[in-house]
Each structure stands twice: as C-alpha cells, then as structure tokens.
Design a protein around this motif. Structure first.
Motif, PDB file in Angstrom:
ATOM      1  N   ALA A  76     -14.198  -8.046   7.280  1.00 23.52           N
ATOM      2  CA  ALA A  76     -13.289  -7.700   8.370  1.00 23.52           C
ATOM      3  C   ALA A  76     -11.896  -8.252   8.103  1.00 23.52           C
ATOM      4  O   ALA A  76     -10.883  -7.584   8.348  1.00 23.52           O
ATOM      5  CB  ALA A  76     -13.835  -8.239   9.690  1.00 23.52           C
ATOM      6  N   ALA A  77     -11.824  -9.487   7.576  1.00 25.81           N
ATOM      7  CA  ALA A  77     -10.539 -10.104   7.270  1.00 25.81           C
ATOM      8  C   ALA A  77      -9.792  -9.306   6.207  1.00 25.81           C
ATOM      9  O   ALA A  77      -8.579  -9.071   6.315  1.00 25.81           O
ATOM     10  CB  ALA A  77     -10.742 -11.543   6.817  1.00 25.81           C
ATOM     11  N   ALA A  78     -10.500  -8.856   5.181  1.00 29.09           N
ATOM     12  CA  ALA A  78      -9.870  -8.092   4.110  1.00 29.09           C
ATOM     13  C   ALA A  78      -9.298  -6.774   4.647  1.00 29.09           C
ATOM     14  O   ALA A  78      -8.202  -6.352   4.257  1.00 29.09           O
ATOM     15  CB  ALA A  78     -10.878  -7.828   2.995  1.00 29.09           C
ATOM     16  N   GLU A  79     -10.016  -6.105   5.542  1.00 31.31           N
ATOM     17  CA  GLU A  79      -9.554  -4.827   6.078  1.00 31.31           C
ATOM     18  C   GLU A  79      -8.303  -4.996   6.938  1.00 31.31           C
ATOM     19  O   GLU A  79      -7.443  -4.107   6.975  1.00 31.31           O
ATOM     20  CB  GLU A  79     -10.659  -4.166   6.899  1.00 31.31           C
ATOM     21  CG  GLU A  79     -11.801  -3.625   6.044  1.00 31.31           C
ATOM     22  CD  GLU A  79     -12.762  -2.791   6.850  1.00 31.31           C
ATOM     23  OE1 GLU A  79     -12.497  -2.556   8.045  1.00 31.31           O
ATOM     24  OE2 GLU A  79     -13.787  -2.366   6.294  1.00 31.31           O
ATOM     25  N   LEU A  80      -8.198  -6.127   7.636  1.00 33.62           N
ATOM     26  CA  LEU A  80      -7.049  -6.358   8.506  1.00 33.62           C
ATOM     27  C   LEU A  80      -5.944  -7.152   7.816  1.00 33.62           C
ATOM     28  O   LEU A  80      -4.931  -7.493   8.442  1.00 33.62           O
ATOM     29  CB  LEU A  80      -7.491  -7.084   9.776  1.00 33.62           C
ATOM     30  CG  LEU A  80      -8.402  -6.280  10.727  1.00 33.62           C
ATOM     31  CD1 LEU A  80      -8.735  -7.109  11.955  1.00 33.62           C
ATOM     32  CD2 LEU A  80      -7.746  -4.973  11.138  1.00 33.62           C
ATOM     33  N   GLY A  81      -6.128  -7.442   6.540  1.00 34.29           N
ATOM     34  CA  GLY A  81      -5.104  -8.168   5.802  1.00 34.29           C
ATOM     35  C   GLY A  81      -4.958  -9.608   6.236  1.00 34.29           C
ATOM     36  O   GLY A  81      -3.840 -10.145   6.245  1.00 34.29           O
TER      37      GLY A  81
END
Length: 279
Positions: free
Chosen positions: A20-25
C-alpha cells in the motif's frame, strides 16, 4: 483525516502495509503511522498485524465501506470542480450529424488547455432560437442560416436514399430516380422543399428525420434521406431505396452570434474544421 482514510482503504485492499505504501508513494513506516493515527482518532483497532500477515478486524470490515464512500465522494468532488473550472462550449446540433459532434467533443477535450463541450441535440428551429437567446454558444444549422448569425465551415451531407412505406410501389425497386417521384408527396423536414425533385412537398416540422419516418410508415409521404442515417435505422414498416437524384444534398454550417465571440468559440471553429478534414 482524509489521508489516513485513504491509507486505511489501500492497506485493506492489499492486506500489506508495504504494498500500500509503494502504491501511494510513501514509506512503510509512514503508512503504518497514518493507520495508527486513524485507529487512535476512531478508538478502534482496524487491523490485526503479525509478522506474516495483515487482517482486517471486525471493526475494520465494518468501517471499510464508509472509507470507500468518503474516497469516492472526494474524487467526485475533485472531478466536478475540475469540470466547472474548465471553459465550456454549448453546441446545438441536428442528430443527423451526431457523429461529427462527437468528434468535435473529443478534439476539444484532447487539446491543451482542454475545452469542455455540452451537446444539445435540436432541430433547426429550436437550435436557432437557443442561439439567439444565448442558451448555446454555437449551432450546426442547415443553410441558409438566419441572417443575424455568422456562419463558417460549411459541409454537405449527401441525400442518396428514399424512404418509402414497406408496401409502396417503389419498395422493391433496386434504385429510384427523380422521374419516379412525379405525383408523390415528398416530406421535407425543416420546411425546405427538395430542389429539383418532382412531386408535392409536405413540410414536416423541424429537421428530425427519425420522426419523419413515422410519417413515411403511416403513408403520409416519401422521404429523401442520407445514407448515414439509413445505416443506423432498422424498421420493418419502411424500406430504403437507393435514390439517384442528381447530387441531392443538405448543406450545413457552424453558426454563432457575432456579439458572443470568445477564444473558446474560435477553438470550436478550428475543431470543426479539423474534424471535417481528418477522419
């Protein structure tokens, strides 16, 4: 709070803080902190965390639909705000040239800056009245257009078929010619008799060819009609016969009021030209 709700929904979708963190930068610690802040603010535990998996709690499952509604509402708000901020042209057009109108919308939407187009399908009389009242920015009108309007970008629609009732004497013909129409009643949508054709003209109100076909089926007259409409209409009570009438056509033009010229209107003129010249 909105950012925290977005983080919660994304973790709930992925069941992974890192994904989730990777998708939201974001970094994984920042994602974890955002969810923790939401848990503290709501007084509920949203996830069960372990070294191997992340699971929604019962409270998390109950709150997730509300989080998704909030995110959808914010997205809809942003989209509508962007639409309202974008310059918009209101264009009246006859349904006969709906394909052209759609191309114009796409061209203006893809330019930079984009221009929105609100389409208003209307017959000639209604379109001219809306243009005179300032309800639309421009209109595609059959010519000659009323004298108070500026016109440009003329184009022609060839009329190469004849709509006849299913039981009419011409219904089984492979082709009709002008001489076949002597003594017939010819429907004239828009109130303009067909030039060069024999027979008696019957004015059929506004230039609504689809409505005029009901008159054809009822035996009220025959209707010269463009092939581009023939391709889209299927009726058991009407037959479409190819018509050789010596280059019969309807001429249209883009019309606008000279008192209401804007940069967006000029962009519309260019878009119409481009749409006509490139397919």
């Amino acid at each position: 709070m909105l950012r925290e709700i977005q983080c919660f929904a994304r973790v709930a979708e992925r069941l992974s803080f890192s994904a989730a963190a990777a998708e939201l930068g974001m970094s994984q610690p920042a994602m974890s902190q955002a969810v923790t802040r939401l848990e503290r603010a709501t007084g509920t535990r949203l996830f069960e965390r372990s070294a191997r998996e992340v699971r929604l709690t019962a409270q998390g499952k109950a709150l997730l639909p509300y989080a998704e509604q909030v995110i959808d509402a914010v997205r809809a708000f942003s989209d509508e705000a962007a639409r309202l901020a974008r310059p918009t042209i209101h264009l009246a057009y006859p349904p006969l040239v709906g394909t052209l109108a759609a191309r114009i919308v796409r061209r203006l939407a893809n330019r930079t800056p984009a221009i929105g187009v609100e389409l208003h399908p209307a017959g000639r009389g209604a379109a001219a009245q809306a243009l005179a009242n300032g309800e639309v920015s421009a209109a595609i009108l059959a010519t000659p257009a009323p004298a108070q309007f500026v016109t440009a970008v003329r184009f022609h629609v060839t009329v190469d078929h004849l709509a006849v009732p299913a039981g009419h004497r011409l219904a089984a013909r492979p082709r009709a010619v002008a001489a076949d129409l002597g003594g017939e009643v010819l429907l004239a949508p828009g109130g303009r008799p067909w030039p060069g054709l024999p027979g008696r003209s019957r004015l059929a109100g506004d230039d609504d060819f689809a409505a005029a076909l009901d008159l054809v089926a009822a035996g009220a007259g025959l209707l010269p009609i463009p092939h581009l409409l023939v391709r889209t209409i299927r009726r058991d009570d009407v037959r479409f016969v190819p018509l050789d009438a010596g280059g019969l056509r309807i001429t249209y033009a883009l019309a606008w009021s000279k008192e209401r010229v804007t940069p967006e209107l000029m962009a519309l003129v260019q878009a119409v030209q481009d749409a006509l010249w490139t397919r």
